[in-house]
Design a protein around this motif. Structure first.
Motif, PDB file in Angstrom:
ATOM      1  N   ARG A 151      45.679 -17.352 -42.011  1.00  0.00           N
ATOM      2  CA  ARG A 151      45.763 -17.723 -40.597  1.00  0.00           C
ATOM      3  C   ARG A 151      47.199 -17.587 -40.084  1.00  0.00           C
ATOM      4  O   ARG A 151      47.439 -17.096 -38.971  1.00  0.00           O
TER       5      ARG A 151
ATOM      6  N   VAL B 270      47.212 -15.097 -28.480  1.00  0.00           N
ATOM      7  CA  VAL B 270      46.253 -15.457 -29.514  1.00  0.00           C
ATOM      8  C   VAL B 270      45.918 -16.940 -29.369  1.00  0.00           C
ATOM      9  O   VAL B 270      46.813 -17.754 -29.235  1.00  0.00           O
TER      10      VAL B 270
ATOM     11  N   ASP C  70      32.239  -9.522 -36.165  1.00  0.00           N
ATOM     12  CA  ASP C  70      31.944  -8.749 -34.959  1.00  0.00           C
ATOM     13  C   ASP C  70      31.242  -7.445 -35.308  1.00  0.00           C
ATOM     14  O   ASP C  70      30.408  -6.970 -34.540  1.00  0.00           O
TER      15      ASP C  70
ATOM     16  N   ARG D 103      37.621  -6.799 -24.138  1.00  0.00           N
ATOM     17  CA  ARG D 103      39.067  -6.852 -24.367  1.00  0.00           C
ATOM     18  C   ARG D 103      39.644  -5.450 -24.374  1.00  0.00           C
ATOM     19  O   ARG D 103      38.996  -4.487 -24.775  1.00  0.00           O
TER      20      ARG D 103
ATOM     21  N   LYS E 117      38.615 -16.078 -36.957  1.00  0.00           N
ATOM     22  CA  LYS E 117      37.777 -16.747 -35.955  1.00  0.00           C
ATOM     23  C   LYS E 117      38.484 -17.953 -35.349  1.00  0.00           C
ATOM     24  O   LYS E 117      38.337 -18.251 -34.160  1.00  0.00           O
ATOM     25  N   SER E 118      39.251 -18.663 -36.178  1.00  0.00           N
ATOM     26  CA  SER E 118      39.952 -19.852 -35.675  1.00  0.00           C
ATOM     27  C   SER E 118      41.014 -19.489 -34.645  1.00  0.00           C
ATOM     28  O   SER E 118      41.431 -20.327 -33.846  1.00  0.00           O
ATOM     29  N   LEU E 119      41.435 -18.202 -34.659  1.00  0.00           N
ATOM     30  CA  LEU E 119      42.439 -17.731 -33.709  1.00  0.00           C
ATOM     31  C   LEU E 119      41.825 -16.857 -32.609  1.00  0.00           C
ATOM     32  O   LEU E 119      42.541 -16.252 -31.823  1.00  0.00           O
ATOM     33  N   ASN E 120      40.495 -16.771 -32.614  1.00  0.00           N
ATOM     34  CA  ASN E 120      39.778 -15.978 -31.615  1.00  0.00           C
ATOM     35  C   ASN E 120      40.170 -14.505 -31.648  1.00  0.00           C
ATOM     36  O   ASN E 120      40.274 -13.837 -30.620  1.00  0.00           O
ATOM     37  N   VAL E 121      40.390 -13.997 -32.855  1.00  0.00           N
ATOM     38  CA  VAL E 121      40.717 -12.584 -33.047  1.00  0.00           C
ATOM     39  C   VAL E 121      39.471 -11.872 -33.584  1.00  0.00           C
ATOM     40  O   VAL E 121      38.876 -12.336 -34.558  1.00  0.00           O
ATOM     41  N   PRO E 122      39.052 -10.771 -32.994  1.00  0.00           N
ATOM     42  CA  PRO E 122      37.895 -10.026 -33.502  1.00  0.00           C
ATOM     43  C   PRO E 122      38.095  -9.629 -34.962  1.00  0.00           C
ATOM     44  O   PRO E 122      39.201  -9.251 -35.366  1.00  0.00           O
TER      45      PRO E 122
ATOM     46  N   CYS F 253      42.705  -6.742 -33.652  1.00  0.00           N
ATOM     47  CA  CYS F 253      41.554  -7.062 -34.496  1.00  0.00           C
ATOM     48  C   CYS F 253      41.991  -7.128 -35.951  1.00  0.00           C
ATOM     49  O   CYS F 253      43.051  -6.601 -36.328  1.00  0.00           O
TER      50      CYS F 253
ATOM     51  N   LEU G  58      33.516  -7.056 -26.415  1.00  0.00           N
ATOM     52  CA  LEU G  58      34.093  -8.373 -26.137  1.00  0.00           C
ATOM     53  C   LEU G  58      34.855  -8.399 -24.814  1.00  0.00           C
ATOM     54  O   LEU G  58      35.405  -9.439 -24.432  1.00  0.00           O
TER      55      LEU G  58
END
Length: 374
Positions: A71, A374, A128, A364, A99-104, A81, A362
């Motif tokens: 992380r 992020v 994803d 983006r 996922k905890s950082l909302n990154v694909p 990504c 998404l």
């Protein structure tokens, strides 16, 4: 676009080599790459100097703190990504970290073994996209309930400029491994584990040596079966026929100088060694397991027996040993297949199209590292 790759392998073969190919090709396309891997991994020296390397301790599935370390790396580099290329825990902890950082986050699946259905349905939909390196692997995932739109097929690649028939050094090979001048050389490049089928090759050699006294078998690789296979060679009386020669870095020099590659694996995602063999103009004999039929076209670039059919494998090997013209014809067709279907450029473009589709779905757009949040 900025892509952060996670590769847990410490040795430079299989998936790790594919990451080297991919990042190099993506760099040439203007993609910024970050590689997260264990400290002292062989891949560090192999990747392009423009690739940013972030060493991170990875101690397997039970290494819970791996989540925090991954992380931190993702948060620091702020990629568009994350592409996870391994298992060994990173397919779980890396997923949770991204996922905890909302990154694909995208996963490459390289093995064709099944997992508990409940675990597959929990893990894979969280990505994803999942990239299967063979149709055989894709079908395994679909059979476990993963939605077809979730899984994309992108074959692994082979360096067709490095692995080439023109680099054959026959006399060097004979001298290096102390082989007779008239040797018919059968080679296998795989981990020394049961499912790779080295024992199948040894049993075939035992049956064929009377008809082909110049048959010689080189088993390249390392693994837990080393001592057991040495004992098996002694048991079969093949000490002068079969050599366990360990892992070699000069496979591109060795391959084009052998006559046949034998690969009777009972399970195989695709088989990078098979791609290298065909690119080197060497025909393959093996089992039609997993993704192998995608790498080796039966009766065109090699001969594939049903999985576990020792008698048919031995017959196929014998057919190659007796027919040098057939070996040459299938080797030439294998080379053409690799250049058209398994080139690095084809693989890189396939992966890049997955990245783009994920970002598009998404909503983006790839952002510069200076402006991305992020």
């Amino acid at each position: 676009m900025k892509v952060l790759h996670i590769e847990a392998g410490r040795h430079l073969y299989g998936g790790a080599q594919q990451v080297v190919y991919l990042t190099q090709a993506l760099q040439q396309k203007g993609i910024e790459n970050v590689l997260v891997c264990p400290p002292n991994s062989e891949i560090i020296a192999a990747v392009d100097k423009q690739v940013v390397v972030e060493p991170v301790k990875m101690a397997g599935d039970l290494d819970v703190m791996q989540w925090l370390r991954l992380r931190r790396a993702i948060a620091h580099h702020r990629p568009d990504c994350v592409h996870i290329h391994s298992r060994r825990g990173v397919d779980t902890w890396g997923l949770l970290a991204a996922k905890s950082l909302n990154v694909p986050v995208i996963l490459s699946r390289r093995v064709d073994n099944t997992e508990p259905r409940w675990w597959s349905k929990l893990k894979y939909p969280a990505y994803d996209k999942v990239i299967a390196i063979s149709e055989g692997i894709r079908q395994v995932l679909l059979s476990q309930g993963i939605a077809p739109e979730q899984v994309k097929l992108v074959h692994s690649a082979v360096d067709t400029q490095r692995f080439t028939p023109s680099s054959a050094e026959r006399q060097w090979l004979l001298d290096e491994f102390e082989l007779p001048q008239n040797a018919l050389v059968v080679a296998n490049f795989a981990q020394l584990i049961e499912r790779k089928g080295q024992d199948v090759i040894m049993r075939a050699a035992k049956q064929l040596i009377a008809e082909h006294p110049n048959l010689r078998v080189l088993l390249f690789g390392r693994g837990p079966k080393l001592q057991q296979y040495q004992a098996r060679i002694d048991e079969l009386g093949l000490q002068k026929i079969v050599q366990l020669v360990g892992f070699r870095q000069d496979v591109a020099r060795i391959l084009p100088a052998v006559d046949i590659v034998a690969h009777p694996a009972s399970m195989e995602g695709l088989g990078v060694a098979l791609l290298q063999s065909s690119a080197s103009g060497v025909p393959v004999v093996g089992f039609a397991a997993g993704g192998i039929p995608e790498a080796v076209a039966h009766n065109e670039t090699g001969l594939l027996a049903p999985v576990g059919d020792q008698a048919q494998f031995t017959q196929d090997l014998n057919r190659f040993l007796k027919d040098s013209i057939l070996r040459e014809q299938m080797g030439r067709k294998g080379r053409a297949k690799m250049c058209s279907e398994f080139a690095i450029e084809v693989m890189a473009e396939g992966n890049l199209s997955v990245y783009r589709s994920v970002l598009t779905e998404l909503g983006r757009k790839p952002l510069t590292s200076q402006s991305q949040k992020v």
